[in-house]
Design a protein around this motif. Sequence first.
Motif, PDB file in Angstrom:
ATOM      1  N   MET A 109      17.652  58.925 147.286  1.00 26.93           N
ATOM      2  CA  MET A 109      17.291  59.720 148.629  1.00 26.93           C
ATOM      3  C   MET A 109      18.440  60.230 149.281  1.00 26.93           C
ATOM      4  SD  MET A 109      16.128  56.538 150.563  1.00 26.93           S
ATOM      5  CE  MET A 109      14.869  57.481 152.034  1.00 26.93           C
ATOM      6  N   ASN A 110      19.127  60.537 148.284  1.00 25.30           N
ATOM      7  CA  ASN A 110      20.462  61.827 148.695  1.00 25.30           C
ATOM      8  C   ASN A 110      21.303  61.314 149.889  1.00 25.30           C
ATOM      9  OD1 ASN A 110      19.689  63.063 145.876  1.00 25.30           O
ATOM     10  ND2 ASN A 110      18.758  64.170 147.085  1.00 25.30           N
ATOM     11  N   VAL A 111      21.891  59.985 149.847  1.00 28.50           N
ATOM     12  CA  VAL A 111      22.161  60.072 151.155  1.00 28.50           C
ATOM     13  C   VAL A 111      23.996  59.644 151.290  1.00 28.50           C
ATOM     14  CG1 VAL A 111      20.273  58.946 152.858  1.00 28.50           C
ATOM     15  CG2 VAL A 111      21.285  57.198 151.450  1.00 28.50           C
ATOM     16  N   VAL A 112      23.983  59.503 152.003  1.00 30.15           N
ATOM     17  CA  VAL A 112      26.106  58.974 151.645  1.00 30.15           C
ATOM     18  C   VAL A 112      26.712  58.462 152.891  1.00 30.15           C
ATOM     19  CG1 VAL A 112      26.444  60.778 150.336  1.00 30.15           C
ATOM     20  CG2 VAL A 112      27.036  61.082 152.926  1.00 30.15           C
ATOM     21  N   HIS A 113      27.520  57.415 152.848  1.00 27.37           N
ATOM     22  CA  HIS A 113      28.453  56.793 153.656  1.00 27.37           C
ATOM     23  C   HIS A 113      29.230  58.083 154.967  1.00 27.37           C
ATOM     24  CE1 HIS A 113      29.927  53.892 156.176  1.00 27.37           C
ATOM     25  NE2 HIS A 113      28.972  53.102 156.532  1.00 27.37           N
ATOM     26  N   PRO A 114      29.018  57.917 156.379  1.00 24.24           N
ATOM     27  CA  PRO A 114      29.389  58.788 157.121  1.00 24.24           C
ATOM     28  C   PRO A 114      31.239  59.331 156.421  1.00 24.24           C
ATOM     29  CG  PRO A 114      28.228  57.433 158.438  1.00 24.24           C
ATOM     30  CD  PRO A 114      28.872  57.323 157.248  1.00 24.24           C
ATOM     31  N   ASP A 115      31.821  58.224 155.850  1.00 25.59           N
ATOM     32  CA  ASP A 115      32.869  58.692 156.160  1.00 25.59           C
ATOM     33  C   ASP A 115      33.512  58.690 154.729  1.00 25.59           C
ATOM     34  OD1 ASP A 115      32.386  55.944 154.566  1.00 25.59           O
ATOM     35  OD2 ASP A 115      34.373  54.239 155.216  1.00 25.59           O
ATOM     36  N   ASN A 132      17.971  41.935 134.769  1.00 23.97           N
ATOM     37  CA  ASN A 132      19.075  42.139 135.425  1.00 23.97           C
ATOM     38  C   ASN A 132      18.536  42.736 136.332  1.00 23.97           C
ATOM     39  OD1 ASN A 132      21.527  41.468 135.984  1.00 23.97           O
ATOM     40  ND2 ASN A 132      22.524  43.274 135.494  1.00 23.97           N
ATOM     41  N   ARG A 133      18.332  43.912 136.360  1.00 25.36           N
ATOM     42  CA  ARG A 133      18.454  45.285 137.658  1.00 25.36           C
ATOM     43  C   ARG A 133      17.203  44.379 138.881  1.00 25.36           C
ATOM     44  NH1 ARG A 133      20.357  50.917 137.501  1.00 25.36           N
ATOM     45  NH2 ARG A 133      18.448  50.860 139.329  1.00 25.36           N
ATOM     46  N   VAL A 134      16.209  44.460 138.295  1.00 23.22           N
ATOM     47  CA  VAL A 134      15.428  43.898 139.413  1.00 23.22           C
ATOM     48  C   VAL A 134      15.998  41.892 139.766  1.00 23.22           C
ATOM     49  CG1 VAL A 134      13.076  42.115 139.596  1.00 23.22           C
ATOM     50  CG2 VAL A 134      13.121  44.571 138.377  1.00 23.22           C
ATOM     51  N   ALA A 135      16.428  41.384 139.361  1.00 24.43           N
ATOM     52  CA  ALA A 135      17.107  40.204 139.980  1.00 24.43           C
ATOM     53  C   ALA A 135      18.495  40.418 140.897  1.00 24.43           C
ATOM     54  CB  ALA A 135      17.999  39.425 138.763  1.00 24.43           C
ATOM     55  N   LEU A 136      19.083  41.558 140.615  1.00 18.96           N
ATOM     56  CA  LEU A 136      19.767  42.066 141.611  1.00 18.96           C
ATOM     57  C   LEU A 136      18.752  42.966 142.742  1.00 18.96           C
ATOM     58  CD1 LEU A 136      22.485  44.630 139.747  1.00 18.96           C
ATOM     59  CD2 LEU A 136      22.707  42.128 140.428  1.00 18.96           C
ATOM     60  N   LEU A 137      17.979  43.420 143.110  1.00 17.37           N
ATOM     61  CA  LEU A 137      17.358  44.142 143.524  1.00 17.37           C
ATOM     62  C   LEU A 137      16.404  42.969 144.268  1.00 17.37           C
ATOM     63  CD1 LEU A 137      16.144  47.581 142.020  1.00 17.37           C
ATOM     64  CD2 LEU A 137      17.405  46.859 143.702  1.00 17.37           C
ATOM     65  N   ASN A 138      16.757  41.462 143.903  1.00 13.99           N
ATOM     66  CA  ASN A 138      15.590  40.889 145.365  1.00 13.99           C
ATOM     67  C   ASN A 138      15.503  40.995 146.436  1.00 13.99           C
ATOM     68  OD1 ASN A 138      14.609  38.529 145.755  1.00 13.99           O
ATOM     69  ND2 ASN A 138      15.136  37.467 143.950  1.00 13.99           N
ATOM     70  N   PRO A 139      14.673  40.961 147.325  1.00 14.27           N
ATOM     71  CA  PRO A 139      14.941  41.219 148.605  1.00 14.27           C
ATOM     72  C   PRO A 139      15.344  39.781 149.245  1.00 14.27           C
ATOM     73  CG  PRO A 139      12.636  41.014 148.169  1.00 14.27           C
ATOM     74  CD  PRO A 139      13.332  41.338 147.023  1.00 14.27           C
ATOM     75  N   ASP A 140      15.335  38.727 148.631  1.00 13.64           N
ATOM     76  CA  ASP A 140      15.848  37.841 149.229  1.00 13.64           C
ATOM     77  C   ASP A 140      17.834  37.730 149.417  1.00 13.64           C
ATOM     78  OD1 ASP A 140      14.184  36.405 150.070  1.00 13.64           O
ATOM     79  OD2 ASP A 140      13.624  35.453 147.927  1.00 13.64           O
ATOM     80  N   GLU A 195      23.401  52.095 145.346  1.00 15.91           N
ATOM     81  CA  GLU A 195      23.518  52.843 144.483  1.00 15.91           C
ATOM     82  C   GLU A 195      21.808  53.882 144.024  1.00 15.91           C
ATOM     83  OE1 GLU A 195      23.118  52.677 139.333  1.00 15.91           O
ATOM     84  OE2 GLU A 195      24.928  51.597 140.349  1.00 15.91           O
ATOM     85  N   LEU A 196      21.398  52.895 144.398  1.00 12.85           N
ATOM     86  CA  LEU A 196      19.961  53.961 144.405  1.00 12.85           C
ATOM     87  C   LEU A 196      19.776  54.658 146.093  1.00 12.85           C
ATOM     88  CD1 LEU A 196      17.865  50.280 143.057  1.00 12.85           C
ATOM     89  CD2 LEU A 196      18.507  52.860 142.151  1.00 12.85           C
ATOM     90  N   LEU A 197      20.384  53.821 147.277  1.00 11.04           N
ATOM     91  CA  LEU A 197      20.163  54.902 148.419  1.00 11.04           C
ATOM     92  C   LEU A 197      21.058  56.610 148.165  1.00 11.04           C
ATOM     93  CD1 LEU A 197      20.956  52.457 150.986  1.00 11.04           C
ATOM     94  CD2 LEU A 197      18.276  53.760 150.768  1.00 11.04           C
ATOM     95  N   ARG A 198      22.020  56.443 146.861  1.00  7.26           N
ATOM     96  CA  ARG A 198      22.905  57.658 146.925  1.00  7.26           C
ATOM     97  C   ARG A 198      21.805  58.421 146.323  1.00  7.26           C
ATOM     98  NH1 ARG A 198      26.321  53.938 147.670  1.00  7.26           N
ATOM     99  NH2 ARG A 198      28.004  54.299 150.086  1.00  7.26           N
ATOM    100  N   SER A 199      21.661  57.739 144.510  1.00  8.45           N
ATOM    101  CA  SER A 199      20.152  58.559 143.591  1.00  8.45           C
ATOM    102  C   SER A 199      19.640  59.294 143.795  1.00  8.45           C
ATOM    103  CB  SER A 199      20.686  57.793 142.607  1.00  8.45           C
ATOM    104  OG  SER A 199      19.720  56.903 143.087  1.00  8.45           O
TER     105      SER A 199
END
Length: 78
Positions: free
Chosen positions: A64-70, A41-49, A58-62
């Motif tokens: 790379m420790n990044v957040v959206h400006p707001d 399921n996770r692989v299907a959700l991360l399909n590049p297409d 979720e992966l970016l936040r966990s």
Amino acid sequence: MGGLAVAGPSGLLAWSENLSLRDQRQAQLSVLVEERDALKNRVALLNPDHADPDMVGELLRSQMNVVHPDEVVVQLED
């Protein structure tokens, strides 16, 4: 020959041990099947297409420790 039929590795005495071992293996198999399905399921959700935006965020936040400006980060103490 009769002794092997009763006390041998595939005899009557080993039958219950083989059944309990089979039940343990089936339990392990069901756990592994659930883990495999979750990973599929996770692989299907991360399909590049057609990646799921929530999963990507979720992966970016966990990782790379990044957040959206707001967004506001709230730290909770354990």
